[in-house]
Scaffold this active site. Sequence first.
Site, short mmCIF file in Angstrom:
data_model
loop_
_atom_site.label_atom_id
_atom_site.label_comp_id
_atom_site.label_asym_id
_atom_site.label_seq_id
_atom_site.Cartn_x
_atom_site.Cartn_y
_atom_site.Cartn_z
N MET A 47 -9.34 1.29 -14.01
CA MET A 47 -10.39 1.92 -14.83
C MET A 47 -10.41 1.31 -16.23
O MET A 47 -10.98 1.88 -17.16
CB MET A 47 -10.20 3.43 -14.88
CG MET A 47 -10.31 4.06 -13.49
SD MET A 47 -10.81 5.77 -13.50
CE MET A 47 -9.44 6.52 -14.34
N GLY A 48 -9.77 0.14 -16.39
CA GLY A 48 -9.82 -0.55 -17.67
C GLY A 48 -8.86 0.01 -18.70
O GLY A 48 -7.93 0.73 -18.35
N ALA A 49 -9.09 -0.34 -19.98
CA ALA A 49 -8.11 -0.07 -21.06
C ALA A 49 -6.76 -0.60 -20.59
O ALA A 49 -5.77 0.12 -20.52
CB ALA A 49 -8.07 1.41 -21.43
N LEU A 50 -6.77 -1.87 -20.26
CA LEU A 50 -5.64 -2.47 -19.53
C LEU A 50 -4.39 -2.58 -20.39
O LEU A 50 -4.46 -2.78 -21.60
CB LEU A 50 -6.04 -3.87 -19.02
CG LEU A 50 -7.23 -3.91 -18.07
CD1 LEU A 50 -7.46 -5.35 -17.59
CD2 LEU A 50 -7.05 -2.98 -16.88
N HIS A 51 -3.24 -2.44 -19.74
CA HIS A 51 -1.94 -2.58 -20.38
C HIS A 51 -1.04 -3.38 -19.46
O HIS A 51 -1.47 -3.81 -18.37
CB HIS A 51 -1.36 -1.20 -20.72
CG HIS A 51 -1.36 -0.26 -19.56
ND1 HIS A 51 -0.58 -0.45 -18.43
CD2 HIS A 51 -2.07 0.89 -19.32
CE1 HIS A 51 -0.78 0.53 -17.57
NE2 HIS A 51 -1.70 1.36 -18.07
N GLY A 54 1.20 -2.58 -17.43
CA GLY A 54 1.34 -2.05 -16.06
C GLY A 54 0.27 -2.65 -15.15
O GLY A 54 0.56 -3.12 -14.04
N HIS A 55 -0.98 -2.65 -15.63
CA HIS A 55 -2.06 -3.26 -14.85
C HIS A 55 -1.78 -4.76 -14.64
O HIS A 55 -1.97 -5.30 -13.56
CB HIS A 55 -3.40 -3.14 -15.59
CG HIS A 55 -3.87 -1.74 -15.80
ND1 HIS A 55 -3.99 -1.17 -17.06
CD2 HIS A 55 -4.28 -0.77 -14.94
CE1 HIS A 55 -4.45 0.06 -16.95
NE2 HIS A 55 -4.63 0.34 -15.68
N GLY A 62 -0.13 0.93 -8.35
CA GLY A 62 1.10 1.20 -9.11
C GLY A 62 1.75 2.51 -8.67
O GLY A 62 1.06 3.51 -8.46
N GLN A 63 3.08 2.49 -8.60
CA GLN A 63 3.81 3.70 -8.22
C GLN A 63 3.70 4.79 -9.29
O GLN A 63 3.99 5.95 -9.03
CB GLN A 63 5.28 3.35 -8.00
CG GLN A 63 6.07 4.51 -7.48
CD GLN A 63 7.49 4.13 -7.17
OE1 GLN A 63 7.77 3.48 -6.17
NE2 GLN A 63 8.41 4.52 -8.02
P1 AMP Z 1 -5.88 3.14 -13.72
O1 AMP Z 1 -6.60 2.11 -14.55
O2 AMP Z 1 -5.10 4.11 -14.53
O3 AMP Z 1 -6.75 3.76 -12.67
O4 AMP Z 1 -4.77 2.33 -12.93
C1 AMP Z 1 -5.09 1.22 -12.13
C2 AMP Z 1 -3.87 0.83 -11.32
O5 AMP Z 1 -2.81 0.50 -12.22
C3 AMP Z 1 -3.35 1.97 -10.44
O6 AMP Z 1 -2.91 1.43 -9.20
C4 AMP Z 1 -2.21 2.51 -11.24
O7 AMP Z 1 -1.21 3.15 -10.47
C5 AMP Z 1 -1.67 1.24 -11.88
N1 AMP Z 1 -0.88 1.57 -13.07
C6 AMP Z 1 -1.25 2.40 -14.10
N2 AMP Z 1 -0.24 2.53 -14.98
C7 AMP Z 1 0.80 1.76 -14.50
C8 AMP Z 1 2.12 1.49 -14.94
N3 AMP Z 1 2.60 2.02 -16.06
N4 AMP Z 1 2.89 0.67 -14.20
C9 AMP Z 1 2.41 0.12 -13.04
N5 AMP Z 1 1.18 0.34 -12.57
C10 AMP Z 1 0.37 1.16 -13.27
#
Ligand code: AMP
Length: 282
Positions: A30-34, A36-37, A150-151
């Site tokens: 959903m963006g606002a990437l860090h 983890g993404h 991501g877990q």
């Molecule tokens: P989101 O943008 O929050 O919908 O996340 C997109 C993907 O990134 C999902 O599969 C999340 O589980 C993964 N994700 C989000 N935060 C982390 C993190 N801290 N470490 C690893 N994967 C992550």
Amino acid sequence: MIIFKSAATISQWLRHRQENGDSVGFVPTMGALHAGHLSLISQARAASGLTVCSIFVNPTQFNDPADYAQYPVTIEQDINLLEKAGCDLLFLPEVAEIYPEGITEPGPLYDLGRLETLLEGHFRPGHFQGVCRVVDRLLQIIHPNQLFLGQKDYQQCMVIRRLLEITGIQTRLVIGPTLRESDGLAMSSRNVRLTKEGRQKAPEINRVLREIRAQLQPGALKPYKEAAATQLTKAGFRVEYIEVANAVTLEPQEQWDGKLPLVALAAAFIDGVRLIDNLPLH
Ligand code: AMP
């Protein structure tokens, strides 16, 4: 990196490449990437010929309209990060591209069983139906060989595994580890909404989960859950749940035999920002 806004165009483009032997790894976000993404992007790159990321803030998975309205959007920065990470394709659709039928029309009903009523399912009614609706649609468009999640979103991984089972979609699910800040806070797009004080307190969630893991002995689990909830409440959180569950079914547990694989999961608000985290206990 090529940016596509049209579902039909990216679909056609990828189909052509797959016919020529390329495998596709897909990272929906959903963006606002860090970081983890980006760790998922690098896992996808290592495993696939082509790496596709999508950025789409999915309206149908927000049970709280204020959360949707405040969801951080940092597209320019995201594009730069993806370029640097070596992502090949970015799918950046408008809402109408994902939901040509409109979002007020009810989507298909996915049979998620107990997963839908437990933990996140309980506190965010409709959330996982919205997640399935968007992931189902994205998988139809991208048709990836491998899907990287991501877990950090433990229950979501289980829900998507179930989605793949019930739809028969032949995509392999790969789950990457949770990336954390140096103080233990799980990276999340929502962390940017924390105030300075909230940010200082936020790692407490991970700390109480680690404490459960460090102290766990066979027997009753309630004291661990209660102690963790009390500590978070004292630190200023509004706790939604602290649970110790079967790591495979997510069924909450009251007793531990010393053998069953367990996971501790938490959801709590600090500064009006809802944070989630989890820690496998074995
Ligand atoms: P989101 O943008 O929050 O919908 O996340 C997109 C993907 O990134 C999902 O599969 C999340 O589980 C993964 N994700 C989000 N935060 C982390 C993190 N801290 N470490 C690893 N994967 C992550």
